[in-house]
Design a protein around this motif. Structure first.
Motif, PDB file in Angstrom:
ATOM      1  N   GLN A 281       0.825  -1.205   0.000  1.00  0.00           N
ATOM      2  CA  GLN A 281       0.000   0.000   0.000  1.00  0.00           C
ATOM      3  C   GLN A 281       0.864   1.262   0.000  1.00  0.00           C
ATOM      4  OE1 GLN A 281      -3.248   0.184  -0.441  1.00  0.00           O
ATOM      5  NE2 GLN A 281      -3.335  -2.039  -0.603  1.00  0.00           N
ATOM      6  N   GLU A 282       1.974   1.221   0.750  1.00  0.00           N
ATOM      7  CA  GLU A 282       2.887   2.361   0.736  1.00  0.00           C
ATOM      8  C   GLU A 282       3.457   2.581  -0.662  1.00  0.00           C
ATOM      9  OE1 GLU A 282       5.950   2.299   3.720  1.00  0.00           O
ATOM     10  OE2 GLU A 282       4.566   1.407   5.177  1.00  0.00           O
ATOM     11  N   LEU A 283       3.828   1.486  -1.309  1.00  0.00           N
ATOM     12  CA  LEU A 283       4.378   1.572  -2.664  1.00  0.00           C
ATOM     13  C   LEU A 283       3.370   2.230  -3.599  1.00  0.00           C
ATOM     14  CD1 LEU A 283       6.557   0.882  -4.754  1.00  0.00           C
ATOM     15  CD2 LEU A 283       5.498  -1.372  -5.002  1.00  0.00           C
ATOM     16  N   ARG A 284       2.120   1.831  -3.476  1.00  0.00           N
ATOM     17  CA  ARG A 284       1.084   2.411  -4.332  1.00  0.00           C
ATOM     18  C   ARG A 284       0.922   3.900  -4.053  1.00  0.00           C
ATOM     19  NH1 ARG A 284      -5.038   0.091  -5.374  1.00  0.00           N
ATOM     20  NH2 ARG A 284      -5.728   1.804  -6.685  1.00  0.00           N
ATOM     21  N   ASP A 285       1.004   4.296  -2.770  1.00  0.00           N
ATOM     22  CA  ASP A 285       0.881   5.718  -2.435  1.00  0.00           C
ATOM     23  C   ASP A 285       2.044   6.515  -3.004  1.00  0.00           C
ATOM     24  OD1 ASP A 285      -1.515   5.463  -1.116  1.00  0.00           O
ATOM     25  OD2 ASP A 285      -0.624   5.201   0.867  1.00  0.00           O
ATOM     26  N   PHE A 286       3.264   5.979  -2.903  1.00  0.00           N
ATOM     27  CA  PHE A 286       4.427   6.665  -3.474  1.00  0.00           C
ATOM     28  C   PHE A 286       4.243   6.855  -4.982  1.00  0.00           C
ATOM     29  CE2 PHE A 286       7.166   5.264   0.241  1.00  0.00           C
ATOM     30  CZ  PHE A 286       7.474   6.546   0.652  1.00  0.00           C
ATOM     31  N   VAL A 287       3.787   5.802  -5.644  1.00  0.00           N
ATOM     32  CA  VAL A 287       3.591   5.874  -7.098  1.00  0.00           C
ATOM     33  C   VAL A 287       2.499   6.886  -7.441  1.00  0.00           C
ATOM     34  CG1 VAL A 287       2.808   4.582  -9.111  1.00  0.00           C
ATOM     35  CG2 VAL A 287       4.475   3.553  -7.561  1.00  0.00           C
ATOM     36  N   ASP A 288       1.395   6.849  -6.686  1.00  0.00           N
ATOM     37  CA  ASP A 288       0.300   7.787  -6.947  1.00  0.00           C
ATOM     38  C   ASP A 288       0.753   9.232  -6.759  1.00  0.00           C
ATOM     39  OD1 ASP A 288      -1.424   5.759  -7.541  1.00  0.00           O
ATOM     40  OD2 ASP A 288      -2.472   5.773  -5.626  1.00  0.00           O
ATOM     41  N   LEU A 289       1.530   9.478  -5.722  1.00  0.00           N
ATOM     42  CA  LEU A 289       2.002  10.840  -5.481  1.00  0.00           C
ATOM     43  C   LEU A 289       2.968  11.289  -6.573  1.00  0.00           C
ATOM     44  CD1 LEU A 289       2.386  10.680  -1.617  1.00  0.00           C
ATOM     45  CD2 LEU A 289       1.070  12.410  -2.856  1.00  0.00           C
ATOM     46  N   SER A 290       3.820  10.371  -7.012  1.00  0.00           N
ATOM     47  CA  SER A 290       4.708  10.716  -8.119  1.00  0.00           C
ATOM     48  C   SER A 290       3.891  11.037  -9.367  1.00  0.00           C
ATOM     49  CB  SER A 290       5.680   9.567  -8.400  1.00  0.00           C
ATOM     50  OG  SER A 290       6.595   9.923  -9.403  1.00  0.00           O
ATOM     51  N   PHE A 291       2.856  10.240  -9.607  1.00  0.00           N
ATOM     52  CA  PHE A 291       1.966  10.452 -10.755  1.00  0.00           C
ATOM     53  C   PHE A 291       1.324  11.832 -10.697  1.00  0.00           C
ATOM     54  CE2 PHE A 291      -2.468  10.293 -12.217  1.00  0.00           C
ATOM     55  CZ  PHE A 291      -2.275   9.979 -13.546  1.00  0.00           C
ATOM     56  N   LEU A 292       0.770  12.193  -9.528  1.00  0.00           N
ATOM     57  CA  LEU A 292       0.090  13.469  -9.388  1.00  0.00           C
ATOM     58  C   LEU A 292       1.053  14.640  -9.589  1.00  0.00           C
ATOM     59  CD1 LEU A 292      -2.192  12.636  -6.326  1.00  0.00           C
ATOM     60  CD2 LEU A 292      -2.975  13.141  -8.639  1.00  0.00           C
ATOM     61  N   HIS A 293       2.250  14.516  -9.016  1.00  0.00           N
ATOM     62  CA  HIS A 293       3.225  15.597  -9.167  1.00  0.00           C
ATOM     63  C   HIS A 293       3.746  15.691 -10.596  1.00  0.00           C
ATOM     64  CE1 HIS A 293       3.491  17.190  -5.148  1.00  0.00           C
ATOM     65  NE2 HIS A 293       3.624  16.001  -4.635  1.00  0.00           N
ATOM     66  N   LEU A 294       3.911  14.554 -11.249  1.00  0.00           N
ATOM     67  CA  LEU A 294       4.331  14.580 -12.646  1.00  0.00           C
ATOM     68  C   LEU A 294       3.296  15.291 -13.500  1.00  0.00           C
ATOM     69  CD1 LEU A 294       5.868  11.050 -13.350  1.00  0.00           C
ATOM     70  CD2 LEU A 294       6.954  13.240 -13.798  1.00  0.00           C
ATOM     71  N   PHE A 295       2.035  14.968 -13.274  1.00  0.00           N
ATOM     72  CA  PHE A 295       0.977  15.581 -14.075  1.00  0.00           C
ATOM     73  C   PHE A 295       0.895  17.071 -13.814  1.00  0.00           C
ATOM     74  CE2 PHE A 295      -3.634  16.577 -14.658  1.00  0.00           C
ATOM     75  CZ  PHE A 295      -3.569  16.617 -16.033  1.00  0.00           C
TER      76      PHE A 295
END
Length: 320
Positions: A281-295
């Motif tokens: 779940q932590e991994l998914r949160d890190f990825v989601d946050l990276s996704f949001l910041h990239l966008f």
């Protein structure tokens, strides 16, 4: 001697084109007072106030123009102002009337898609994004909006396909490539995502995020989508708060006050299903946050979260 409203209107046009906007407003109003049926004066007043962020005043002039005549433009303008005022149900009604009069009104389909997205009606939003892309395959705003919508529905492969078509038309577009990097990340294609991000950071000294594009669009009289990213900061804040909670909870579980106890394998917990699930779940949160910041265009933070995700992924694989 009676004042010729057409002369006043023409003088207002000249003032507007010369950048004398206060003078243009004064002259348009004088023309409208001289001839209460001079619809173009009300339309132009609405446009001027809209351009300067006064959607409330713009609405009043557009409503007066509507009383004097109906066409797809006035319905679209009213829909756009309602969108800015976050009156999304009204916006949808005006935009649908515009599209009824002109089914090929590209910007009407695009804005209505964003309206339905704000109304949390993704199925309807998808229909209008698809309509727009039929009218103009690879359209930038429709492609970006539809790709984000699909990603929110976790249909990442479809979102990537939409962007690939757009990239054929706009291969050097930073926002398109930025979102593509984020989608590669969501698809666990970490190395490709990192390589794309590094290329963007290296080659795009004048990097422009999607938010910057929307701000510029307003200056260029194309401000219809300025709130397309509304709420993204809230999503980032909520996701970051959730991630911090997960990390602290796992640390407490592992007795992480001792730095040597942070790795689950050191506690003999490498087979713990609970720990593995928490790390997932932590991994998914890190990825989601990276996704949001990239966008959003915050590439520094995006890279930080991406590197955290890769490090956690390696730890999880070692622990497993």
């Amino acid at each position: 001697m009676a004042v010729d409203p057409r002369q006043l209107f023409n003088a207002a046009l000249h003032a507007e084109r010369s950048g004398k906007l206060s003078e243009a407003v004064r002259l348009y109003k004088a023309a409208a007072r001289a001839d209460h049926t001079l619809r173009p004066a009300f339309l132009n007043l609405g446009a001027l106030y809209s351009r300067h962020g006064r959607a409330d005043l713009a609405m009043g002039f557009y409503q007066r123009a509507l009383e004097l005549g109906q066409d797809e433009t006035i319905y679209y303008n009213l829909g756009a102002e309602c969108y800015r005022l976050e009156r999304f149900d009204e916006s949808a009604q005006y935009l649908k009337r515009a599209l009824k009069l002109n089914t090929r009104m590209l910007k009407g389909h695009i804005l209505l898609a964003y309206v339905y997205d704000r109304l949390q009606a993704p199925e309807r939003a998808a229909i209008y994004f698809q309509n727009a892309l039929k009218l103009e395959p690879g359209n930038r705003m429709a492609s970006l909006g539809y790709a984000v919508l699909l990603s929110q529905l976790e249909r990442f492969e479809e979102a990537l396909s939409v962007l690939e078509l757009c990239r054929q038309r706009l291969p050097a577009d930073n926002s398109v490539n930025n979102l593509r990097a984020a989608l590669l990340l969501k698809l666990n294609r970490h190395d490709e995502s990192l390589a794309e991000y590094q290329r963007l950071a290296r080659e795009s000294s004048g990097y422009s995020s999607f938010t910057d594009y929307l701000q510029q669009a307003r200056k260029d009289n194309a401000a219809d989508y300025e709130q397309a990213l509304a709420g993204i900061d809230d999503r980032i804040r909520d996701r970051a708060q959730r991630l911090r909670g997960r990390i602290e909870a796992r640390k407490r579980r592992l007795g992480a006050l001792d730095p040597a106890a942070r790795a689950p394998q050191r506690l003999g917990l490498e087979g713990s299903q609970d720990v593995q699930e928490e790390m997932k779940q932590e991994l998914r949160d890190f990825v989601d946050l990276s996704f949001l910041h990239l966008f959003k265009g915050d590439t520094d933070r995006a890279l930080q979260y991406l590197l955290h995700a890769r490090k956690l992924k390696q730890s999880r694989e070692q622990a497993g």
